[in-house]
Each structure stands twice: as C-alpha cells, then as structure tokens.
Design a protein around this motif. Structure first.
Motif, mmCIF file in Angstrom:
data_model
loop_
_atom_site.group_PDB
_atom_site.id
_atom_site.type_symbol
_atom_site.label_atom_id
_atom_site.label_comp_id
_atom_site.label_asym_id
_atom_site.label_seq_id
_atom_site.Cartn_x
_atom_site.Cartn_y
_atom_site.Cartn_z
ATOM 1 N N ILE A 110 32.728 45.577 47.094
ATOM 2 C CA ILE A 110 33.143 44.251 47.407
ATOM 3 C C ILE A 110 33.445 43.297 46.059
ATOM 4 O O ILE A 110 34.430 42.774 45.809
ATOM 5 C CB ILE A 110 32.409 43.531 48.406
ATOM 6 N N VAL A 111 32.260 43.263 45.175
ATOM 7 C CA VAL A 111 32.360 42.795 43.926
ATOM 8 C C VAL A 111 33.355 43.331 43.161
ATOM 9 O O VAL A 111 34.183 42.340 42.576
ATOM 10 C CB VAL A 111 30.986 42.817 43.215
ATOM 11 N N LEU A 112 33.636 44.507 42.953
ATOM 12 C CA LEU A 112 34.738 45.112 42.226
ATOM 13 C C LEU A 112 36.113 44.696 43.085
ATOM 14 O O LEU A 112 37.106 44.501 42.096
ATOM 15 C CB LEU A 112 34.621 46.665 41.943
ATOM 16 N N LEU A 113 35.981 44.778 44.449
ATOM 17 C CA LEU A 113 37.461 44.395 44.912
ATOM 18 C C LEU A 113 37.970 43.055 44.557
ATOM 19 O O LEU A 113 39.075 42.590 44.387
ATOM 20 C CB LEU A 113 37.395 44.568 46.516
ATOM 21 N N THR A 114 36.912 42.069 44.467
ATOM 22 C CA THR A 114 37.076 40.642 44.089
ATOM 23 C C THR A 114 37.688 40.519 42.829
ATOM 24 O O THR A 114 38.770 39.992 42.445
ATOM 25 C CB THR A 114 35.885 39.797 44.387
ATOM 26 N N LYS A 115 37.154 41.409 41.817
ATOM 27 C CA LYS A 115 37.517 41.468 40.676
ATOM 28 C C LYS A 115 39.014 42.227 40.397
ATOM 29 O O LYS A 115 39.665 41.350 39.450
ATOM 30 C CB LYS A 115 36.528 42.530 39.651
ATOM 31 N N VAL A 116 39.288 43.054 41.093
ATOM 32 C CA VAL A 116 40.460 43.643 41.146
ATOM 33 C C VAL A 116 41.618 42.510 41.611
ATOM 34 O O VAL A 116 42.674 42.452 40.931
ATOM 35 C CB VAL A 116 40.507 44.737 42.109
ATOM 36 N N ALA A 117 41.334 41.680 42.578
ATOM 37 C CA ALA A 117 42.135 40.712 43.167
ATOM 38 C C ALA A 117 42.402 39.713 41.890
ATOM 39 O O ALA A 117 43.798 39.081 42.040
ATOM 40 C CB ALA A 117 41.656 40.074 44.357
#
Length: 419
Positions: A110-117
């Motif tokens: 979830i942290v990385l998904l936020t970073k990708v966004a």
C-alpha cells in the motif's frame, strides 16, 4: 441478448478462456492446499504480491504484464518461504506467521502503491486493478500469458498427481519409498504461488485466496475420493471464472474478482445445502429417517412384553404423540401389530420381527461393551444380521450365536442383566 453480444467479442473470448483455465487451476491446487492445511498461505501470497507489482512498475516505468507478474512472483515466493522457515525454526505457529507476513507485505504494498500514484506516469498505471481484479483491462497478449500459464499449471499437477497425493496424506511413507519429499514440497509451494500470482489481475490480491479455496471446499461436500474432488473443484472453479467474468463484462467498470468469488460462494451454498451425502438438507432428511426407523424398532421391542397401551407408549419411549402415532401407523400398515381395545398387540410376523431386532441389537451392544472378547464377530456381519428379513431360520442363527457368546463369556450375561 446482451451477454450473447459480449461473447462474440474476440478479446472477451480470450478473457473467458483464461479465467476458465485459471478457475480450473485454482480449484485443483486449492484441493491439495485444503487437504495439506495450507489454505491461508494462498491468502498471504496474494497480499504479498502487491509490493512486488509496485516495485516492478517502479523499475520498468511502464505496465508490462509479464514484468509485473515476475515482481509479484518474487515477493510472493519470498513470503511463502519465510512463512515455512519461521514455522520450522521457531515456536511461532503457521497461522501466526501467515498473519505476520501478510500484514507486513500488504502494508508495504500500500505504501509503494501510494508512491507509484505520485509518479508522473502513476495515474495511468492501473495498478489499483490488482487489488480487486479487472480482467477486462487485460489486452490479448496478457490474456494469452495468463491462460497459457494456467494451462501449464494444470499439466504439471496432472503429471505429479500421484506424488502430490502421497506427500499430502503420508509424507513419512513417501520419504520411505524414496520420493524427494523436500523437493516436491518446494514444487507444490511454487505452483501454489504461481497460481495465485497469475490470477491476481483477474481476481485481485484480496479475493484470490477465496477462488483458491472455495471451489475445493465445495467439492469436498460431494465426494470422499481425491480424484473426484480435484475434478469437481476444477469444474466449480472454471464455472466461477466464466460466470463471474460474463457478469463483470455486462457492466461498465465492474471489477471481475468480486463476481467470480460470489459465483464460487453461490456454488458453495448449493453444495453445503444440497450435496447428496454431506449436505445439510440431505443429512437432516437422513437423520429424520433414521430416527423413524429407531422409533419403530423400539416400539416393536417394547411391545414384546404385552400390556402396552397406545395412549401411553409415547411417554414410555420418550417421544411426542405425533411421532409415536406415525410409528404405530407404519407398523400396523406393515402387518406387525394391531390395536385391541387401545392396547398394542403383536401379530405373529410382528413378534418374529421384534424378537429378531431384540437379539440383533443385543449382540451389537455386546460388541460395543466387550470389543476384545467380541473381536471375532465382524461388525459387518452384525449389521447384516440386523438388516436381514426376519425368518425362523435367521432368528435361530441369532439365538444360537447369542447362546454361544454367553456360554463362552458367562459374565456378559450378568452385565446385560445389570443394565
């Protein structure tokens, strides 16, 4: 009809084929995972795949389906092997280890998904589809990769079916006959991870575990044979994949995963209710039928001594008047008893039937009370004797057997009389 027009679309046909193969592979793998008590590992692997997907996208900078699957497989395999290693080398139980790594990896994802966004190309990445699944977003090349991988999984499971069956039920025996149990376990875990990873785009990381296990649980209600269970689970998984995909394609922007899982859940509800031998309804009907048979047998045995009034019999046998009335009516219709001034009287056939039941039940009770002394009396023979059509010849056999038992073990007679 709308769904017929959807089926004519070429890309939809590929998607349906891939979800069909994915459903079959998930059902087959789920059967072994269920029997090996590794159901939750699939859930942990699915959640652990999310950081791998995000990292692969961040490295490549584009949504390449194969690259994302490789990233998901790497983190999924790491999580699966860490769970196994922690369980083997520490006092932490498997369910605790699964919860630990599932939470850690999914939180990281979830942290990385936020970073990708927040990346320039992140808004168009479509990685959020991996959470709930959306097969419609797959292009032809991606669909063929998913379907081909699922087909290879089914093929490998078929080739190693006997070995997986052996290590599932008796790993020590498998090791004794020379099978490489460690390597086979590694192979099975790898196949389980690949199955989960391949299905993530269609079903999503949250619900993939449900597609893996629900068809297997449903199949368990229909058979006790592993071969049939695996085949039925594959059919249930395939049907779930196809039906869920069609329903998803009929709406705009609908996630595929929830509909596939809901279809699998509907099949599970049908199985738990209507399966022939294990379903709740069929078991309830069987239980009621057995209760009726036992009540009729008790009625006949109680009537042997005579002096039993119809109005008092339900109290004597501890049942209600309606059930007692049904039992008496059945026995009268069968010609075993009749009413004489409100008193139950056995006919000759009824007396023969009641005596046969009495002696057969007595031998079965002795078998339960004195298993070592009665070891020579096969349980099957006693069941067969109890179910035989009463006749003078059959009754004489039971009487002689009963006499022989008491001659050899006189103390049994005291035990029966003392009851």
């Amino acid at each position: 009809m709308e769904w017929l027009s959807i089926l004519k679309d070429g890309n939809t046909q590929w998607v349906l084929l891939s979800t069909l193969l994915l459903g079959i592979a998930s059902g087959v793998m789920g059967s072994f995972a269920l029997l090996r008590k590794q159901s939750l590992i699939g859930d942990a692997v699915a959640h652990s795949a999310l950081p791998g997907i995000c990292l692969a996208f961040m490295i490549m900078g584009e949504k390449d389906f194969f690259g994302l699957l490789v990233g998901a497989a790497v983190t999924g395999l790491i999580a699966a092997y860490l769970i196994q290693a922690v369980t083997r080398t520490s006092k932490i139980k498997e369910d605790t280890a699964i919860c630990l790594f599932l939470s850690v990896f999914f939180g990281l994802g979830i942290v990385l998904l936020t970073k990708v966004a927040q990346m320039p190309s992140g808004n168009q990445s479509g990685l959020d589809h991996f959470i709930f699944g959306q097969a419609a977003s797959l292009v032809g090349k991606d669909v063929r990769l998913m379907g081909g991988t699922a087909f290879v999984l089914i093929l490998v499971i078929t080739v190693f079916f006997k070995e997986f069956k052996l290590i599932t039920f008796d790993a020590q025996f498998a090791k004794g006959v020379g099978l490489p149990v460690q390597r086979l376990n590694f192979l099975f875990l790898s196949l389980l991870v690949i199955t989960v990873i391949v299905g993530i785009q269609a079903v999503g990381v949250i619900l993939m575990a449900a597609l893996l296990i629900t068809p297997a649980i449903s199949a368990r209600y229909w058979t006790d044979s592993l071969h049939r269970m695996v085949a039925i689970a594959g059919v249930f998984g395939g049907v779930s994949g196809v039906v869920g995909t069609i329903i998803s394609a009929m709406g705009k922007g609908l996630s595929t995963g929830p509909f596939i899982v809901l279809t699998a859940s509907a099949i599970f509800v049908i199985s738990i209710l209507f399966a022939p031998s294990k379903g709740m309804i069929s078991k309830g009907m069987e239980r009621r039928m057995n209760d009726r048979i036992l009540l009729r047998r008790s009625l006949l045995k109680a009537s042997l001594g005579g002096g039993c009034r119809i109005s008092e019999m339900h109290v004597r046998l501890g049942t209600n008047e309606r059930k007692m009335s049904e039992a008496i009516h059945h026995c009268m219709h069968s010609g075993w008893l009749y009413s004489d001034g409100g008193e139950i009287v056995l006919t000759e056939q009824g007396r023969l039937q009641a005596t046969h039941i009495l002696y057969a039940d007595e031998l079965r009770e002795l078998k339960e009370m004195y298993p070592s002394e009665m070891a020579s009396y096969d349980e099957g023979w006693l069941e067969e004797a109890a179910g035989q059509t009463p006749s003078d010849e059959n009754l004489m056999v039971l009487i002689q057997e009963r006499k022989d038992v008491y001659n050899r073990h006189p103390y049994m007679l005291k035990g029966v009389r003392g009851q």
